[in-house]
Design a protein around this motif. Structure first.
Motif, PDB file in Angstrom:
ATOM      1  N   THR A   9      59.173   6.698  38.290  1.00 33.87           N
ATOM      2  CA  THR A   9      58.074   6.476  38.923  1.00 33.87           C
ATOM      3  C   THR A   9      57.116   7.836  38.880  1.00 33.87           C
ATOM      4  OG1 THR A   9      58.695   7.135  41.102  1.00 33.87           O
ATOM      5  CG2 THR A   9      58.651   4.883  40.639  1.00 33.87           C
ATOM      6  N   LEU A  10      57.894   9.056  38.766  1.00 36.28           N
ATOM      7  CA  LEU A  10      57.101  10.190  38.535  1.00 36.28           C
ATOM      8  C   LEU A  10      56.450  10.390  37.097  1.00 36.28           C
ATOM      9  CD1 LEU A  10      56.238  13.154  39.225  1.00 36.28           C
ATOM     10  CD2 LEU A  10      58.609  13.993  38.747  1.00 36.28           C
ATOM     11  N   LYS A  11      57.327   9.758  36.283  1.00 41.85           N
ATOM     12  CA  LYS A  11      56.895   9.569  34.809  1.00 41.85           C
ATOM     13  C   LYS A  11      55.694   8.795  34.559  1.00 41.85           C
ATOM     14  CE  LYS A  11      58.604   8.724  30.223  1.00 41.85           C
ATOM     15  NZ  LYS A  11      59.779   8.214  29.343  1.00 41.85           N
ATOM     16  N   ASP A  12      55.635   7.769  35.142  1.00 48.53           N
ATOM     17  CA  ASP A  12      54.604   6.774  35.083  1.00 48.53           C
ATOM     18  C   ASP A  12      53.423   7.039  36.129  1.00 48.53           C
ATOM     19  OD1 ASP A  12      56.351   5.399  33.090  1.00 48.53           O
ATOM     20  OD2 ASP A  12      56.940   4.157  34.850  1.00 48.53           O
ATOM     21  N   GLU A  13      53.687   8.244  36.790  1.00 48.34           N
ATOM     22  CA  GLU A  13      52.561   8.574  38.039  1.00 48.34           C
ATOM     23  C   GLU A  13      52.137   7.402  38.789  1.00 48.34           C
ATOM     24  OE1 GLU A  13      49.432  10.423  35.819  1.00 48.34           O
ATOM     25  OE2 GLU A  13      50.603  12.299  35.402  1.00 48.34           O
ATOM     26  N   ARG A  14      53.262   6.811  39.437  1.00 49.16           N
ATOM     27  CA  ARG A  14      52.962   5.463  40.412  1.00 49.16           C
ATOM     28  C   ARG A  14      54.047   5.525  41.656  1.00 49.16           C
ATOM     29  NH1 ARG A  14      57.096   1.806  39.577  1.00 49.16           N
ATOM     30  NH2 ARG A  14      57.905   1.994  37.577  1.00 49.16           N
ATOM     31  N   VAL A  15      53.700   4.614  42.270  1.00 47.06           N
ATOM     32  CA  VAL A  15      54.619   4.323  43.540  1.00 47.06           C
ATOM     33  C   VAL A  15      55.531   3.214  42.935  1.00 47.06           C
ATOM     34  CG1 VAL A  15      53.049   5.445  45.378  1.00 47.06           C
ATOM     35  CG2 VAL A  15      53.084   2.993  44.666  1.00 47.06           C
ATOM     36  N   PRO A  16      56.558   2.880  43.538  1.00 44.88           N
ATOM     37  CA  PRO A  16      57.464   1.740  43.489  1.00 44.88           C
ATOM     38  C   PRO A  16      56.533   0.599  43.374  1.00 44.88           C
ATOM     39  CG  PRO A  16      58.651   3.141  44.486  1.00 44.88           C
ATOM     40  CD  PRO A  16      57.145   3.679  44.858  1.00 44.88           C
ATOM     41  N   ASP A  17      56.778  -0.253  42.306  1.00 43.72           N
ATOM     42  CA  ASP A  17      55.770  -1.729  42.291  1.00 43.72           C
ATOM     43  C   ASP A  17      56.432  -2.617  43.135  1.00 43.72           C
ATOM     44  OD1 ASP A  17      58.170  -2.947  40.896  1.00 43.72           O
ATOM     45  OD2 ASP A  17      57.612  -2.039  39.028  1.00 43.72           O
ATOM     46  N   PRO A  18      55.975  -3.808  43.187  1.00 49.60           N
ATOM     47  CA  PRO A  18      56.627  -4.820  44.380  1.00 49.60           C
ATOM     48  C   PRO A  18      58.229  -5.247  43.934  1.00 49.60           C
ATOM     49  CG  PRO A  18      54.310  -5.364  43.566  1.00 49.60           C
ATOM     50  CD  PRO A  18      54.641  -4.072  42.960  1.00 49.60           C
ATOM     51  N   VAL A  19      58.492  -5.178  42.941  1.00 49.69           N
ATOM     52  CA  VAL A  19      59.843  -5.625  42.294  1.00 49.69           C
ATOM     53  C   VAL A  19      60.583  -4.676  42.641  1.00 49.69           C
ATOM     54  CG1 VAL A  19      61.495  -6.020  40.418  1.00 49.69           C
ATOM     55  CG2 VAL A  19      59.093  -7.174  40.295  1.00 49.69           C
ATOM     56  N   GLU A  20      60.425  -3.554  42.530  1.00 50.65           N
ATOM     57  CA  GLU A  20      61.318  -2.261  42.911  1.00 50.65           C
ATOM     58  C   GLU A  20      61.324  -2.237  44.386  1.00 50.65           C
ATOM     59  OE1 GLU A  20      60.418   0.611  39.013  1.00 50.65           O
ATOM     60  OE2 GLU A  20      59.097   0.795  40.661  1.00 50.65           O
ATOM     61  N   LEU A  21      60.226  -2.399  45.355  1.00 51.71           N
ATOM     62  CA  LEU A  21      60.120  -2.137  46.436  1.00 51.71           C
ATOM     63  C   LEU A  21      61.144  -3.304  47.129  1.00 51.71           C
ATOM     64  CD1 LEU A  21      58.829  -0.079  48.300  1.00 51.71           C
ATOM     65  CD2 LEU A  21      56.827  -1.706  48.708  1.00 51.71           C
ATOM     66  N   THR A  22      60.893  -4.418  46.566  1.00 50.16           N
ATOM     67  CA  THR A  22      62.093  -5.619  47.183  1.00 50.16           C
ATOM     68  C   THR A  22      63.268  -5.179  47.155  1.00 50.16           C
ATOM     69  OG1 THR A  22      60.102  -7.098  46.350  1.00 50.16           O
ATOM     70  CG2 THR A  22      62.415  -8.116  46.828  1.00 50.16           C
ATOM     71  N   GLU A  23      63.521  -4.591  46.022  1.00 49.19           N
ATOM     72  CA  GLU A  23      65.186  -4.087  45.937  1.00 49.19           C
ATOM     73  C   GLU A  23      65.630  -3.171  47.006  1.00 49.19           C
ATOM     74  OE1 GLU A  23      65.682  -2.670  42.016  1.00 49.19           O
ATOM     75  OE2 GLU A  23      65.396  -4.727  40.871  1.00 49.19           O
ATOM     76  N   ILE A  24      64.607  -2.177  47.196  1.00 49.86           N
ATOM     77  CA  ILE A  24      64.818  -1.198  48.079  1.00 49.86           C
ATOM     78  C   ILE A  24      64.969  -1.842  49.488  1.00 49.86           C
ATOM     79  CG2 ILE A  24      63.719   0.579  49.321  1.00 49.86           C
ATOM     80  CD1 ILE A  24      62.484   1.583  46.811  1.00 49.86           C
ATOM     81  N   ILE A  25      63.925  -2.861  49.802  1.00 51.42           N
ATOM     82  CA  ILE A  25      64.060  -3.362  51.162  1.00 51.42           C
ATOM     83  C   ILE A  25      65.370  -4.182  51.430  1.00 51.42           C
ATOM     84  CG2 ILE A  25      63.093  -5.302  52.540  1.00 51.42           C
ATOM     85  CD1 ILE A  25      60.349  -4.326  51.409  1.00 51.42           C
ATOM     86  N   ASP A  26      65.771  -5.079  50.119  1.00 57.25           N
ATOM     87  CA  ASP A  26      66.945  -5.755  50.219  1.00 57.25           C
ATOM     88  C   ASP A  26      68.181  -4.901  50.718  1.00 57.25           C
ATOM     89  OD1 ASP A  26      68.408  -8.202  49.612  1.00 57.25           O
ATOM     90  OD2 ASP A  26      69.292  -7.196  48.033  1.00 57.25           O
ATOM     91  N   TRP A  27      68.361  -3.998  49.603  1.00 56.65           N
ATOM     92  CA  TRP A  27      69.194  -2.798  49.862  1.00 56.65           C
ATOM     93  C   TRP A  27      69.255  -2.326  51.375  1.00 56.65           C
ATOM     94  CZ3 TRP A  27      70.042   2.201  51.463  1.00 56.65           C
ATOM     95  CH2 TRP A  27      71.340   2.741  51.127  1.00 56.65           C
ATOM     96  N   SER A  28      67.972  -1.827  51.853  1.00 55.62           N
ATOM     97  CA  SER A  28      68.249  -1.308  53.261  1.00 55.62           C
ATOM     98  C   SER A  28      68.490  -2.414  54.211  1.00 55.62           C
ATOM     99  CB  SER A  28      66.789  -0.871  53.681  1.00 55.62           C
ATOM    100  OG  SER A  28      66.277   0.094  52.556  1.00 55.62           O
ATOM    101  N   ALA A  29      68.272  -3.762  53.920  1.00 61.83           N
ATOM    102  CA  ALA A  29      68.581  -4.698  54.930  1.00 61.83           C
ATOM    103  C   ALA A  29      70.277  -4.887  55.022  1.00 61.83           C
ATOM    104  CB  ALA A  29      67.769  -5.813  54.464  1.00 61.83           C
ATOM    105  N   ARG A  30      70.931  -4.915  53.625  1.00 56.07           N
ATOM    106  CA  ARG A  30      72.246  -5.099  53.727  1.00 56.07           C
ATOM    107  C   ARG A  30      72.964  -3.814  54.282  1.00 56.07           C
ATOM    108  NH1 ARG A  30      73.469  -4.606  48.495  1.00 56.07           N
ATOM    109  NH2 ARG A  30      71.418  -4.721  47.486  1.00 56.07           N
ATOM    110  N   ARG A  31      72.245  -2.722  53.988  1.00 57.63           N
ATOM    111  CA  ARG A  31      73.068  -1.431  54.711  1.00 57.63           C
ATOM    112  C   ARG A  31      72.725  -1.377  56.263  1.00 57.63           C
ATOM    113  NH1 ARG A  31      74.227  -1.585  50.266  1.00 57.63           N
ATOM    114  NH2 ARG A  31      75.561  -2.821  51.438  1.00 57.63           N
ATOM    115  N   ALA A  32      71.731  -1.925  56.585  1.00 57.94           N
ATOM    116  CA  ALA A  32      71.622  -2.150  58.157  1.00 57.94           C
ATOM    117  C   ALA A  32      72.536  -3.118  58.527  1.00 57.94           C
ATOM    118  CB  ALA A  32      70.082  -2.475  58.737  1.00 57.94           C
ATOM    119  N   ALA A  33      72.591  -4.262  58.119  1.00 64.34           N
ATOM    120  CA  ALA A  33      73.688  -5.106  58.236  1.00 64.34           C
ATOM    121  C   ALA A  33      75.295  -4.840  58.468  1.00 64.34           C
ATOM    122  CB  ALA A  33      73.728  -6.383  57.504  1.00 64.34           C
ATOM    123  N   ASP A  34      75.557  -3.736  57.311  1.00 62.04           N
ATOM    124  CA  ASP A  34      76.760  -2.943  57.547  1.00 62.04           C
ATOM    125  C   ASP A  34      76.869  -2.026  58.550  1.00 62.04           C
ATOM    126  OD1 ASP A  34      77.655  -4.406  55.265  1.00 62.04           O
ATOM    127  OD2 ASP A  34      76.874  -3.306  53.763  1.00 62.04           O
TER     128      ASP A  34
END
Length: 381
Positions: A56-81
């Motif tokens: 994202t630094l190279k592209d000068e942008r924040v995470p796109d919706p697909v990348e953000l969805t992956e982060i949210i999914d990973w965070s939810a699984r870690r919270a469940a753990d």
């Protein structure tokens, strides 16, 4: 001079290792994790995060919706753990600081500024999503836990198998319980607030989550049996009353095993019904406290004939209320006259009239006992 995103990719293993080690040192949750978990799943997660920051630094942008969805999914699984939200946020911040310290040496001011601004933009985009994922998952877990505990209470009260529900809800069944039926005097109409305050008072009393089925007017409580459990109940009722600003009446019965809870519930319910019908003052009541009243509720001609002793007072509500108040205060004339707001001589006159109309000798202990029983029977019919 190479751009920072290129250095991040080239030094990926070094950055990840340093971030994992620092989290294991500075964050209590990570410090408690086994080393193989740190070197495995945690290391892989940190690696992917660093790759995403570089991309994202190279592209000068924040995470796109697909990348953000992956982060949210990973965070939810870690919270469940079991990963706490504070540890998750701390890990992002510690990893960012570690990365910054490793990469900032020898970098010109403009490149360093570009990297610092992007890191802050990245965190501003990701951390709210991480927090939302954790909170949502925790709400889901708490909702499931609440449903399981409600089902567990219902099973215990109905005498149904409860071991599996207890295991699923993380509750260790007590060897025995005190079944407590609470009744709050009319008051605050905010149901959720009332239930929350009662539950908090119960949990503080027990120093643990207490099994309950609560409503705005009281409810059923299962307190684990202990040698001093009954002795501590009056203080608990006082705390509930203070927390809700409502006087509390409670009926209690003991169950020496979980299987005996339904019988104890039945006993407590009968005591609570008697207390309500007799309009007894707010307090803690056991069957021993209302034995006479309980026996008078049993079917038979004696109950009807006892109640009939007061038939002669039916046309004089003042005398009937005087008899009830006199009995309720244990024949104490001072307290009776104070409540009725009459002079002692007036009370004596009324008691004389009651004795004459009912044929009960109130100067005789036997007559007093019959008056007590008659007032109780009259209230129960």
């Amino acid at each position: 001079m190479s751009r920072i995103e290129d250095q991040m990719t080239a030094r990926l293993a070094e950055i990840t290792r340093a971030a994992v080690d620092r989290c294991a040192t500075e964050i209590p949750f990570y410090r408690a994790l086994p080393r193989d978990l740190l070197d495995g799943e945690v290391h892989r997660a940190f690696t992917e995060t660093t790759r995403l920051i570089a991309r994202t630094l190279k592209d000068e942008r924040v995470p796109d919706p697909v990348e953000l969805t992956e982060i949210i999914d990973w965070s939810a699984r870690r919270a469940a753990d079991g990963l706490p939200l504070d540890a998750a946020i701390a890990a992002y911040l510690v990893a960012t600081m570690t990365e910054f310290e490793l990469l900032s040496e020898g970098i010109d001011a403009l490149e360093l500024r570009r990297y610092a601004v992007h890191s802050l933009r990245y965190l501003a985009s990701v951390l709210p999503a991480v927090a939302l994922a954790h909170l949502h998952e925790q709400q889901q877990i708490e909702g499931q836990r609440r449903d399981l505990r409600r089902d567990l209470v219902a099973a215990l009260l109905a005498g149904e198998p409860a071991a599996e529900l207890a295991e699923q809800s993380g509750v260790t069944l007590a060897p025995g319980y005190l079944v407590v039926l609470l009744r709050l005097a009319p008051g605050e109409s905010d149901t959720r607030r009332t239930i929350r305050r009662v539950q908090s008072a119960l949990d503080a009393h027990q120093q643990a989550d207490v099994l309950t089925a609560l409503t705005a007017d009281g409810g059923t409580v299962l307190l684990p049996w202990a040698p001093d459990a009954l002795e501590r109940l009056p203080a608990l009722l006082g705390r509930i009353g203070a927390a809700t600003a409502r006087p509390v009446t409670a009926a209690v019965a003991a169950a020496d095993t979980p299987a005996a809870v339904p019988d104890a519930l039945g006993e407590a319910a009968e005591v609570a019904d008697l207390v309500h019908r007799l309009q007894l003052p707010p307090a803690l009541y056991r069957l021993d406290d209302v034995l006479l009243e309980y026996q008078l509720t049993r079917p038979g001609r004696a109950l009807t004939r006892l109640a009939a002793k007061l038939d002669a007072l039916a046309r004089n509500p003042v005398l009937l209320e005087t008899a009830r108040t006199f009995v309720r205060h244990g024949h104490n004339r001072s307290r009776t006259s104070t409540e009725l707001r009459i002079h002692r001589n007036t009370l004596d006159y009324r008691l004389g009239k009651i004795a004459k109309l009912t044929g009960l000798d109130l100067a005789d202990p036997g007559g007093m006992r019959l008056l007590d029983a008659a007032v109780t029977a009259h209230a129960l019919l």
